[in-house]
Design a protein around this motif. Structure first.
Motif, mmCIF file in Angstrom:
data_model
loop_
_atom_site.group_PDB
_atom_site.id
_atom_site.type_symbol
_atom_site.label_atom_id
_atom_site.label_comp_id
_atom_site.label_asym_id
_atom_site.label_seq_id
_atom_site.Cartn_x
_atom_site.Cartn_y
_atom_site.Cartn_z
ATOM 1 N N GLU A 12 -2.624 -97.739 -100.087
ATOM 2 C CA GLU A 12 -2.789 -96.815 -98.948
ATOM 3 C C GLU A 12 -3.905 -97.363 -98.059
ATOM 4 O O GLU A 12 -4.919 -96.692 -97.801
ATOM 5 C CB GLU A 12 -3.149 -95.407 -99.444
ATOM 6 C CG GLU A 12 -2.152 -94.817 -100.435
ATOM 7 C CD GLU A 12 -1.030 -94.034 -99.781
ATOM 8 O OE1 GLU A 12 -0.649 -94.340 -98.630
ATOM 9 O OE2 GLU A 12 -0.531 -93.108 -100.434
ATOM 10 N N THR A 68 5.384 -94.398 -89.331
ATOM 11 C CA THR A 68 4.632 -93.142 -89.156
ATOM 12 C C THR A 68 5.508 -91.921 -89.457
ATOM 13 O O THR A 68 5.002 -90.865 -89.834
ATOM 14 C CB THR A 68 4.063 -93.064 -87.722
ATOM 15 O OG1 THR A 68 3.214 -94.195 -87.526
ATOM 16 C CG2 THR A 68 3.282 -91.790 -87.485
ATOM 17 N N SER A 115 6.785 -92.308 -93.647
ATOM 18 C CA SER A 115 5.792 -91.988 -94.681
ATOM 19 C C SER A 115 5.698 -90.480 -94.976
ATOM 20 O O SER A 115 5.813 -90.081 -96.129
ATOM 21 C CB SER A 115 4.431 -92.576 -94.307
ATOM 22 O OG SER A 115 3.519 -92.352 -95.347
ATOM 23 N N PRO A 116 5.522 -89.613 -93.972
ATOM 24 C CA PRO A 116 5.477 -88.183 -94.298
ATOM 25 C C PRO A 116 6.818 -87.631 -94.789
ATOM 26 O O PRO A 116 6.857 -86.742 -95.648
ATOM 27 C CB PRO A 116 5.040 -87.515 -92.991
ATOM 28 C CG PRO A 116 5.345 -88.500 -91.916
ATOM 29 C CD PRO A 116 5.206 -89.864 -92.553
ATOM 30 N N HIS A 123 6.757 -88.670 -98.344
ATOM 31 C CA HIS A 123 5.704 -87.994 -99.104
ATOM 32 C C HIS A 123 6.044 -86.524 -99.355
ATOM 33 O O HIS A 123 5.808 -85.999 -100.441
ATOM 34 C CB HIS A 123 4.383 -88.106 -98.341
ATOM 35 C CG HIS A 123 3.215 -87.524 -99.063
ATOM 36 N ND1 HIS A 123 2.534 -88.211 -100.054
ATOM 37 C CD2 HIS A 123 2.613 -86.315 -98.979
ATOM 38 C CE1 HIS A 123 1.566 -87.445 -100.532
ATOM 39 N NE2 HIS A 123 1.588 -86.282 -99.894
ATOM 40 N N VAL A 142 3.708 -81.106 -90.750
ATOM 41 C CA VAL A 142 2.903 -82.335 -90.721
ATOM 42 C C VAL A 142 2.732 -82.778 -89.283
ATOM 43 O O VAL A 142 3.708 -83.035 -88.579
ATOM 44 C CB VAL A 142 3.578 -83.476 -91.509
ATOM 45 C CG1 VAL A 142 2.631 -84.685 -91.564
ATOM 46 C CG2 VAL A 142 3.965 -83.029 -92.899
ATOM 47 N N VAL A 169 1.883 -85.527 -86.844
ATOM 48 C CA VAL A 169 1.620 -86.956 -86.638
ATOM 49 C C VAL A 169 1.225 -87.211 -85.186
ATOM 50 O O VAL A 169 0.574 -88.206 -84.896
ATOM 51 C CB VAL A 169 2.805 -87.862 -87.071
ATOM 52 C CG1 VAL A 169 2.989 -87.822 -88.581
ATOM 53 C CG2 VAL A 169 4.088 -87.501 -86.367
ATOM 54 N N SER A 214 -0.768 -86.984 -91.184
ATOM 55 C CA SER A 214 -0.375 -88.224 -91.860
ATOM 56 C C SER A 214 -0.588 -89.381 -90.896
ATOM 57 O O SER A 214 -0.271 -89.259 -89.713
ATOM 58 C CB SER A 214 1.089 -88.126 -92.280
ATOM 59 O OG SER A 214 1.507 -89.289 -92.955
ATOM 60 N N GLY A 259 1.371 -95.659 -92.535
ATOM 61 C CA GLY A 259 1.736 -95.769 -93.948
ATOM 62 C C GLY A 259 1.132 -97.057 -94.445
ATOM 63 O O GLY A 259 0.709 -97.904 -93.639
#
Ligand code: NAP
Ligand code: ZN
Length: 346
Positions: free
Chosen positions: A104, A162, A165-166, A169, A265, A267, A291, A294
């Motif tokens: 990370e 971008t 990744s969320p 996750h 989330v 971003v 977030s 990544g």
């Protein structure tokens, strides 16, 4: 030293001009990339305009970089001359902290080195991809899968990761209802990726102008946020909302669209603080999260995922002389859906 041609900006209100910048000679683990394409991310605009704080000018933005390896340092093992290579938002990190060791690097405890507007370990300001060449440590260079052309690969390095990744996750997948707020560069990637992950996707855009595109990209539903009925109709309907909007919007109106245990989330990174009512979280055990891009491992995973699912951004290729015009169009939400600079026009 390597001299690269570039486009630089000298201040928050200035337009782009042709410039020459120096790239360092290759260190043992460095890779020299001849850049072919560079995407224009809204973060480039926030940064160039000084919205996120003071910036060192002249600034060469660009963190969606795709090109060809033309030289490698003596100890490079991952790349050879001729390889297709990508660089995203970061070009170094400490490599030793817990977050770096976990892959990370974007959350490096000592602070990652951003591709531009940062300072590298040599004490030099970093300059980005609106340029013909860049030197990057091999650990921060991505392999671009063979079936992704370089022009469409570029936006994956930021807009792709971008949103991937969320979505990854927070478990976008079958049985999950995901809403994407804003269908610009990030948003149109989020729609495609969430759909490929198996989620049911809804777009929440300011208008219905891009509805056909949204549905083609994989959304099942598309609503205009300018219509107050949208918010009434969609109350408590989403497990996950990815907000990609670059401006301050009314968070409470969107939080109310989350189910019990749902997560919004953010971003999108507007300069102004966002506010929300705690009641909107408390009442339904909702989460409000953020977030940032990544890690490198996950970025490679995203590229391979996009290659496997035939996911590419929709782009408009421009010449180096059109960067200012492209910025104006992005600010007017007039982008379908990413501007990509053809670096051969430098
Ligand atoms: P973009 O292409 O400009 O897309 C943003 C979209 O938001 C627009 O296309 C528009 O979509 C919507 N929008 C714009 N202004 C709005 C307003 N006033 N009210 C409501 N909706 C509005 O930008 P992008 O490149 O996708 O970047 C989006 C944001 O993410 C930026 O703030 C950028 O800095 C940030 N970002 C964050 C990360 C991270 O790591 N977290 C990485 C990259 C970018 P519609 O026309 O569909 O309404
Ligand atoms: Zn970006």
């Amino acid at each position: 030293m390597i001299t690269a041609k570039a486009r630089a900006v000298d201040g928050p209100d200035k337009t782009f001009r042709a410039a020459e910048i120096k790239r360092r000679d290759l260190d043992s683990h460095d890779v020299l990339i001849e850049i072919k394409y560079a995407g224009i991310c809204h973060s480039d605009i926030h940064t160039a305009h000084g919205e996120w704080g003071p910036v060192h000018y002249p600034l060469v933005p660009g963190h969606e970089i795709a090109g060809i390896v033309t030289s490698v340092g003596p100890e490079v093992t991952k790349f050879k001359i001729g390889d297709r290579a990508g660089v995203g938002c970061m070009v170094d990190s400490c490599g030793e902290c817990q977050n770096c060791r976990n892959g990370e690097e974007q959350y490096c405890l000592k602070g990652k080195v951003d591709t531009y507007a940062s300072v590298d370990k040599y004490g030099e300001p970093t300059q980005g991809g609106y340029s013909t060449h860049i030197v990057v440590p091999e650990d921060f260079v991505l392999k671009i899968p063979d079936n992704i052309e370089l022009d469409v690969a570029a936006p994956l390095l930021c807009a792709g990761i971008t949103t991937y990744s969320p979505l990854n996750h927070w478990g976008a997948g079958p049985g999950k209802k995901v809403a994407v707020v804003g269908m610009g560069g990030l948003g149109h990637m989020a729609v495609q990726i969430a759909h490929a992950m198996g989620a049911e996707v809804t777009v929440l855009s300011q208008t219905l102008n891009k509805k056909q595109d949204g549905l083609q990209l994989g959304a099942s539903h598309y609503y205009a946020t300018s219509d107050p009925e949208t918010f009434e109709k969609l109350t408590e309907s989403f497990d996950l909302i990815i907000n990609t909007v670059s401006a301050k919007i009314n968070m409470d109106a969107y939080l109310e669209l989350l189910t019990l245990d749902g997560t919004l989330v953010n971003v999108g990174a507007p300069a102004e603080p966002l506010s929300l009512s705690a009641m909107n979280l408390i009442g339904h055990r909702r989460s409000f999260a953020g977030s940032m891009i990544g890690g490198i491992r996950e970025t490679q995973e995203m590229l391979d995922f996009c290659a496997k699912h035939n996911i590419t951004p929709r782009i408009e290729v421009i010449s180096a002389d059109q960067i200012d015009e492209a910025y104006q169009r992005v600010l007017a939400s007039d982008v379908k859906y990413r501007f990509v600079i053809d670096i051969s026009t430098m």
